[in-house]
Design an enzyme around this catalytic site. Sequence first.
Site, mmCIF file in Angstrom:
data_model
loop_
_atom_site.group_PDB
_atom_site.id
_atom_site.type_symbol
_atom_site.label_atom_id
_atom_site.label_comp_id
_atom_site.label_asym_id
_atom_site.label_seq_id
_atom_site.Cartn_x
_atom_site.Cartn_y
_atom_site.Cartn_z
ATOM 1 N N ASP A 100 0.870 -1.175 0.000
ATOM 2 C CA ASP A 100 0.000 0.000 0.000
ATOM 3 C C ASP A 100 0.906 1.223 0.000
ATOM 4 O OD1 ASP A 100 -2.181 -1.670 0.182
ATOM 5 O OD2 ASP A 100 -3.023 -0.726 1.975
ATOM 6 N N HIS B 56 0.098 0.835 7.358
ATOM 7 C CA HIS B 56 0.269 2.236 7.009
ATOM 8 C C HIS B 56 1.107 2.970 8.056
ATOM 9 C CE1 HIS B 56 -3.666 1.719 4.541
ATOM 10 N NE2 HIS B 56 -2.636 1.032 4.040
ATOM 11 N N ASP C 96 1.668 6.236 8.434
ATOM 12 C CA ASP C 96 1.371 7.614 8.811
ATOM 13 C C ASP C 96 0.585 7.769 10.106
ATOM 14 O OD1 ASP C 96 -0.867 6.558 7.592
ATOM 15 O OD2 ASP C 96 -0.969 8.046 5.989
#
Length: 376
Positions: free
Chosen positions: A211, A260, A262
């Site tokens: 991703d 992910h 972030d």
Amino acid sequence: MLGKHDSYEEVKPINDLLCGAAKKRVYSANEWDTLEEVIVGVVDGAAVPTWDPMIEAVVPDGQESFFRAYGGKPWPANEVAAASRELENLVAVLKSEGVTVKRPSTESFAKPFSTPNWSQQSGLYAAMPRDYLLVVGDVIIESPMAWRSRYFEGTAYRALLKEYFNNGARWLPAPRPELSAELFSTQFSNGQELFGEEWQSAVTEFEPVFDAADFVRFGRDIVVQRSHVTNAAGIEWVRRCLGPSYTIHEHQFHDAHPMHIDASIMPLAPGKLLINPERVKDVPAVLKGWDLLPAPRSTLPASHPMRMCSPWVVMNVISLDERRVIVEASEEPLIKALRNWGFEPIPVPFRAFYSFGGSFHCATADIRRRHATNDL
């Protein structure tokens, strides 16, 4: 190594050297240059994926019943409507700050589809452009995402990608994955304090998958994590794709449900890094010497439906430049901390969107950022 006092001239990507100074429709090299154009996702048409090990590996505890009840069906209409209102408000705020906003097409994801080898009751959504699109300089990479429910998500971005390509961007789709049974592992780490070599991903090394949201950009340096959707083969594909002009730095955080990067680290300006105090025990070597701000805990009430992520999504902010940062309006501790750190927070309500698995950074993909010393 990118130190906090290094100039942008020392680390800017090689694209400037190859492509000259002509203004580019697509150009984004980091997370803090002045934002000029951005894609903002849509939740309309969202569906709930069916429960499987890939979802089990990352969603918060207590959410299985939601996926069992709604899997393969449209996402609950009240949650879609609330999140859609917040997205429209975000678009208005971005435009008021001088940013050009583009949107993916609205697709109906609540319908079955199949490949010759497997079938799926529904898709997911086009709410999170950051998951799918990795922009590095004037290159847009389409990610080979590991969730079967996201196999055709790129359809919603097709018109935009053709538009950007026609305006000079380099458009590089990663190899479309098979997503066969060989890719998925049932022996993954889930909710355990196992990291490093002991940590086990929900995806094997059968084929490259990643991703885009597992990568964060610092000019020529890009930091990435392996996760339950990004494997070593996927990281290596990006490394070879970008070539020797970029250095890919792999780092594992203390996250028992990694998916992910972030919500673990977020660069806000040169030399200033927002970090998750639970997950970041040490920063990547390339960021040694940066000033660190541990993100305060979210003020989100325990009753809020968090379907696909943890309350640490509080740190999933987006920088408009080296001072202005869009922050969820209710997160007063973070707003205060950023203001004390020299930033200008822009409070925007976004809690309804949290339920879909992200916040401002996830809901956007920056297409063009301008650096003060370059006419890009």
